[in-house]
Write an enzyme that holds these catalytic residues in place. Sequence first.
Site, PDB file in Angstrom:
ATOM      1  N   ILE A 179       1.602   3.410  -5.377  1.00 33.62           N
ATOM      2  CA  ILE A 179       0.828   2.713  -6.400  1.00 33.62           C
ATOM      3  C   ILE A 179      -0.360   1.986  -5.776  1.00 33.62           C
ATOM      4  CG2 ILE A 179       0.892   0.856  -8.119  1.00 33.62           C
ATOM      5  CD1 ILE A 179       3.867   1.666  -8.591  1.00 33.62           C
ATOM      6  N   ARG A 223       3.769  -3.360   5.109  1.00 32.90           N
ATOM      7  CA  ARG A 223       4.731  -3.427   6.220  1.00 32.90           C
ATOM      8  C   ARG A 223       4.297  -2.524   7.365  1.00 32.90           C
ATOM      9  NH1 ARG A 223      10.322  -1.994   3.469  1.00 32.90           N
ATOM     10  NH2 ARG A 223       8.895  -0.496   2.516  1.00 32.90           N
ATOM     11  N   SER A 224       3.749  -1.368   7.020  1.00 34.28           N
ATOM     12  CA  SER A 224       3.262  -0.446   8.047  1.00 34.28           C
ATOM     13  C   SER A 224       1.854   0.004   7.681  1.00 34.28           C
ATOM     14  CB  SER A 224       4.183   0.774   8.161  1.00 34.28           C
ATOM     15  OG  SER A 224       4.308   1.420   6.911  1.00 34.28           O
ATOM     16  N   GLU A 249      11.414 -11.660 -18.763  1.00 33.44           N
ATOM     17  CA  GLU A 249      10.568 -10.895 -19.682  1.00 33.44           C
ATOM     18  C   GLU A 249      11.305 -10.699 -21.000  1.00 33.44           C
ATOM     19  OE1 GLU A 249       8.201  -8.258 -16.292  1.00 33.44           O
ATOM     20  OE2 GLU A 249       9.802  -7.328 -17.445  1.00 33.44           O
ATOM     21  N   MET A 277       0.840  -1.206   0.000  1.00 32.31           N
ATOM     22  CA  MET A 277       0.000   0.000   0.000  1.00 32.31           C
ATOM     23  C   MET A 277       0.869   1.247   0.000  1.00 32.31           C
ATOM     24  SD  MET A 277      -3.267   0.513  -0.174  1.00 32.31           S
ATOM     25  CE  MET A 277      -4.818   1.042   0.575  1.00 32.31           C
ATOM     26  N   GLY A 278       1.797   1.301  -0.948  1.00 34.57           N
ATOM     27  CA  GLY A 278       2.583   2.514  -1.135  1.00 34.57           C
ATOM     28  C   GLY A 278       1.867   3.455  -2.088  1.00 34.57           C
ATOM     29  N   HIS A 283       4.865  -5.886 -19.436  1.00 29.46           N
ATOM     30  CA  HIS A 283       5.440  -4.888 -18.527  1.00 29.46           C
ATOM     31  C   HIS A 283       5.258  -3.467 -19.083  1.00 29.46           C
ATOM     32  CE1 HIS A 283       8.709  -4.370 -15.190  1.00 29.46           C
ATOM     33  NE2 HIS A 283       7.785  -3.426 -15.140  1.00 29.46           N
ATOM     34  N   ARG A 309       6.657  -7.107  -9.670  1.00 34.51           N
ATOM     35  CA  ARG A 309       7.773  -7.754 -10.352  1.00 34.51           C
ATOM     36  C   ARG A 309       7.464  -9.237 -10.483  1.00 34.51           C
ATOM     37  NH1 ARG A 309       9.080  -3.377 -11.656  1.00 34.51           N
ATOM     38  NH2 ARG A 309      11.155  -2.366 -11.540  1.00 34.51           N
TER      39      ARG A 309
END
Length: 366
Positions: free
Chosen positions: A200, A220-221, A311, A197-198, A330, A282
């Site tokens: 993007i 992570r947070s 890729e 949940m950054g 990609h 990724r």
Amino acid sequence: MACLCYLRCVRKLWAPAQASQRLKVANLHRSVHQLQHKKVMAEEKPWALISEVGEQGYLEEMADIIKPHFHIISHKDFQQNPQLHGPKIQALLLWNGFPVVEPSLLGLLPSLKVVANGGVGIDHLDVPYINSLGVKVTNTPGVVSNATADIGMALLLASARKVVEGHQVAVDPKTTHIPQCLMGVEVSESTLGIIGMGHIGYKIAQRGKGFDMKILYHNRSRRSVEDEQAVGATYCENMDDLLKESDFVMLAVNLTPETTGLISHRQLSLMKPTATLVNVSRGLVVDQDALVKALQSGTIRAAALDVTYPEPLPRDHPLLGLPNVLITPHVGTNTLTTSLKMVQQMVDNAVAAVKGLTAPNEVKPK
């Protein structure tokens, strides 16, 4: 007396011509000075190594952003005489991971000050090693978020509503009726689980809210209460809970040692048999062998992938032959608007680093 009057008359007539001549000389001096100044500025402009200008590298519009700030040399031309070109290169501008930053290349660039990466992910760069050479590493966060979130939702929708299959039926010359096998699954009011949940991931949540989706996320947070409320997101401290409840699982994490193989046999087995896995992070975040088995056995309904490993995939890879897989090459950031913003940010980072200033988006080793 007549001679004196004659001289005065001649001077009066000649004065405008003299003034005009002086103006021309002054303008000439000014033009010469400007040309000399431009020449000096051009000579002072630093050099940057790039992949190429063309189909496999930078579009002309993108290269035009770089040229006012750097002399550019393609990797192919550089390789013709690295001893000549290497010492003058101060910036390495990476697009789609090229030129590949290897110790052998870095050893040929004694004046290098910055490796400016186009994109957020820097898993292809050994940041501590590059820093040990006195070289900064930068990336382009923020500007890629909207385009990547868009492709994530596009994959989700296309997979759910069988858009590609529908297109094939619609253009097939043998089609005389619409088969019921094109029945898709509901997106509106379904549950979207976002892992990562950054920037993007949050943009994906915003788009999910527009479809009245129930948003779960694992990170992570935990985000702030205000962030959660803005998109109606619920935090799952345990990723397993998210996997069990989601109709669509969207991967938007950076590739790190901790996220490599994050989704494998166990995680896929926790998902609903009606669930879809969407990956815009990724390829190595997903154990592809485990994914193939899950798709073949009906452990999950489908997968929609903008990233794989490698890729492109080998042409005989089993993922390419499965009917419940949708793959794009990609292209998450592949819009002209986003690409131009990325290159501008790369240039801003590189110019700052070359001048010895703080680079706006310097990546620090963790």
